[in-house]
Enzyme design. Structure first.
Site, mmCIF file in Angstrom:
data_model
loop_
_atom_site.group_PDB
_atom_site.id
_atom_site.type_symbol
_atom_site.label_atom_id
_atom_site.label_comp_id
_atom_site.label_asym_id
_atom_site.label_seq_id
_atom_site.Cartn_x
_atom_site.Cartn_y
_atom_site.Cartn_z
ATOM 1 N N CYS A 103 -88.157 -59.648 -34.322
ATOM 2 C CA CYS A 103 -88.200 -61.117 -34.374
ATOM 3 C C CYS A 103 -88.166 -61.735 -32.989
ATOM 4 C CB CYS A 103 -87.057 -61.646 -35.234
ATOM 5 S SG CYS A 103 -85.456 -60.920 -34.838
ATOM 6 N N GLU A 115 -80.139 -65.609 -38.899
ATOM 7 C CA GLU A 115 -80.965 -65.143 -37.777
ATOM 8 C C GLU A 115 -82.358 -64.974 -38.344
ATOM 9 O OE1 GLU A 115 -83.308 -63.093 -35.799
ATOM 10 O OE2 GLU A 115 -81.963 -61.384 -36.142
ATOM 11 N N GLY A 174 -81.129 -54.275 -53.986
ATOM 12 C CA GLY A 174 -81.855 -55.214 -54.829
ATOM 13 C C GLY A 174 -82.768 -56.094 -54.011
ATOM 14 N N ASP A 175 -83.473 -56.977 -54.700
ATOM 15 C CA ASP A 175 -84.382 -57.890 -54.026
ATOM 16 C C ASP A 175 -83.724 -59.251 -53.831
ATOM 17 O OD1 ASP A 175 -84.456 -58.997 -56.575
ATOM 18 O OD2 ASP A 175 -86.450 -58.211 -57.039
ATOM 19 N N GLY A 176 -84.453 -60.149 -53.176
ATOM 20 C CA GLY A 176 -83.915 -61.468 -52.906
ATOM 21 C C GLY A 176 -83.610 -62.281 -54.149
ATOM 22 N N PRO A 177 -84.558 -62.411 -55.074
ATOM 23 C CA PRO A 177 -84.286 -63.205 -56.274
ATOM 24 C C PRO A 177 -83.163 -62.649 -57.146
ATOM 25 C CG PRO A 177 -86.656 -62.905 -55.960
ATOM 26 C CD PRO A 177 -85.976 -62.009 -54.980
ATOM 27 N N GLU A 215 -95.707 -66.340 -36.774
ATOM 28 C CA GLU A 215 -95.086 -65.053 -36.478
ATOM 29 C C GLU A 215 -95.883 -63.956 -37.180
ATOM 30 O OE1 GLU A 215 -90.615 -63.189 -36.235
ATOM 31 O OE2 GLU A 215 -91.101 -64.393 -37.996
ATOM 32 N N LYS A 267 -76.224 -56.451 -49.018
ATOM 33 C CA LYS A 267 -77.503 -56.277 -49.687
ATOM 34 C C LYS A 267 -78.538 -55.914 -48.617
ATOM 35 C CE LYS A 267 -81.244 -58.455 -50.336
ATOM 36 N NZ LYS A 267 -82.236 -57.339 -50.401
ATOM 37 N N GLY A 304 -79.952 -61.214 -53.665
ATOM 38 C CA GLY A 304 -79.730 -62.182 -52.596
ATOM 39 C C GLY A 304 -79.320 -63.544 -53.129
#
Length: 477
Positions: free
Chosen positions: A279, A245, A201-204, A379, A170, A207
């Site tokens: 990051c 990560e 797709g997105d996280g909800p 961050e 994903k 993911g």
């Protein structure tokens, strides 16, 4: 891109179960550059089932078969690397030369490194009557970010395939064009159906479905700490392995004997690379307090020399940040630095002069930052550097470690390498860089504390996709 509104499942390009689309925005122009399909739980289930079927045979494949597959992927990747550079530049704004040499180039480096590792790797070891064997975990759900798309895709896909896992990828919905192209590359390389699958797709929607699916054996996630926590919580219900990560707030300690001007110049450049969207960027520059003014002057000179502009302009050093959401977050944090009393050395809120469209951020430096300020703790993920003073090296180490993160740290030293080595052991970070040492695909990458768990790259990444089995009575004692 021919397959922008399809997913790659079971060796073919397929339409989503339920049609739903999302526009991809070019951050340099704020215009739509592609429209992709957004998947859901049904698409994930279809992909995982294909991967699970393929696992039965791919997990039993020989090392030579896996090597041949990786070598074919690398060959096609190198042939299409110019296309990959354009895709990355378009989707996330990297200047074209950097998009090819660094962004696309790093994908080839990870593929090459995994081929090297796999050639030499021994999966079995006999000790007396006992066999110690390393076997693939199972179906791997890979969730990757937008900031270094090919870095994170290849450093997950390559070791997973080398281990004998099958995968469902994903990619980020913010920057999906490179992943679509990578899927075309894998298809052209001719892997068995179901070994590699990709669902946008997105996280909800995607993911979460990957994280909770009972037939997924491992989730490897790169992204924010907040999202990483959500993945871990979702995966806990099926007790699957989770590799993460996550975020970082990396310190860069300039020791008293270092060449201050040179160290600051290099620190600014490294912090601002990829428009600050790394990051492991060294965003906290720690200098002896008595050298603060000198450090601020050197940082201003370095920041003012950076050319911000369109990714395809020949003199551009820094492109836009990836999205309007990211742009707004960075602007708010720059304003917080001003409001909390940090000395604005360079840059500030708003776009660079002459750029009225696109998510461009002024290269920004703050001096006389204290460790409790928002810009010192959060961050930012943009081209923003905080310079913090210290009275002693011991205090510098305490400030460096005073963060919930622990992804990377940097040390700038003079001739006393012994002192730099000593300090490297005191820093709570998964990766420590002394005097700007070059990046290596063979170096393990990952963090302490809330920067995640596990390690990526080279043989260390391969280990995360392997289970260890002991077979007693395997041989005559």
């Amino acid at each position: 891109m021919a397959h922008a509104q399809q997913f790659y499942i079971d060796g073919v390009w397929v339409d989503p179960v339920e049609p739903r689309t999302l526009d991809v925005i070019n951050p340099a122009t704020e215009e739509v550059c592609a429209t992709i399909s957004i998947g859901g739980a049904a698409d994930v289930d279809r992909a995982v089932k294909a991967a699970a079927r393929a696992f039965d045979t791919w997990s039993q494949s020989s090392k030579k078969e896996r090597l041949d597959a990786l070598e074919r992927i690398l060959a096609v990747y190198l042939r299409r690397i110019d296309e990959m550079a354009v895709a990355i530049s378009t989707e996330m704004g990297a200047p074209l030369p950097m998009a090819k040499s660094d962004q696309a180039g790093i994908g080839a480096a990870h593929l090459s490194e995994m081929i090297r590792v796999l050639r030499a790797y021994e999966f079995d070891r006999v000790e007396g009557d006992m066999l110690i064997t390393h076997e693939p975990v199972g179906v791997a759900g890979l969730i990757t970010p937008w900031n270094w798309p090919m870095n994170q895709i290849t450093c997950k896909v390559a070791p997973a395939l080398a281990a004998g896992c099958t995968v469902v990828l994903k990619p980020s919905e913010v920057a999906p064009l490179s992943a679509l192209l990578f899927s075309e590359i894998v298809d052209e390389a001719g892997l068995p159906p179901g070994v590699y699958n990709m669902v946008n797709g997105d996280g909800p929607g995607v993911g979460a479905a990957l994280s909770t699916h009972p037939d997924v054996g491992i989730v490897s996630f790169t992204g924010s700490t907040r999202a990483g926590i959500a993945v871990a919580e979702a995966a806990a219900k099926t007790v699957k392995r989770v590799h993460q990560e996550l975020g970082g707030k990396s310190p860069n300690i300039v020791l008293p004997d270092a060449d201050l001007k040179d160290a600051v110049r290099k620190g600014v450049q490294r912090c601002f690379g990829n428009s600050g969207q790394s990051c492991n960027a060294p965003t906290r520059l720690l200098v002896p307090v008595e050298k603060m003014d000198e450090a601020m002057a050197a940082a201003k000179e370095a920041a003012d020399a950076i050319v911000v502009g369109a990714p395809d302009a020949p003199d551009t050093m820094l492109g836009p940040v990836v999205s309007d959401v990211q742009f707004g977050k960075i602007q708010a944090l720059i304003q917080a630095g001003v409001d909390e009393g940090a000395a604005l050395v360079a840059g500030g809120v708003g776009r660079p002069e002459g750029l009225t469209k696109g998510y461009y951020v002024r290269p920004t430096v703050f001096g006389r930052v204290t460790p409790d300020m928002t810009i010192s703790r959060e961050e930012i993920f943009g081209p923003v550097l905080s310079i913090i003073g210290y009275d002693s090296v011991e205090e510098a180490v305490r400030i460096a470690n005073d963060t919930p993160y622990g992804l990377a740290a940097y040390i700038q030293a003079g001739e006393n390498l012994t002192e730099a080595r000593r300090i490297s052991r005191l820093l709570r970070a998964g990766n420590v860089n002394i005097n700007g040492a070059p990046w290596r695909a063979s170096a393990p990458f990952g963090g302490y504390k809330q920067s995640g768990n596990g390690r990526e790259y080279s043989e260390y990444g391969l280990h995360d996709f392997l289970e260890i089995k002991a077979v007693l009575g395997y041989a005559e004692a």
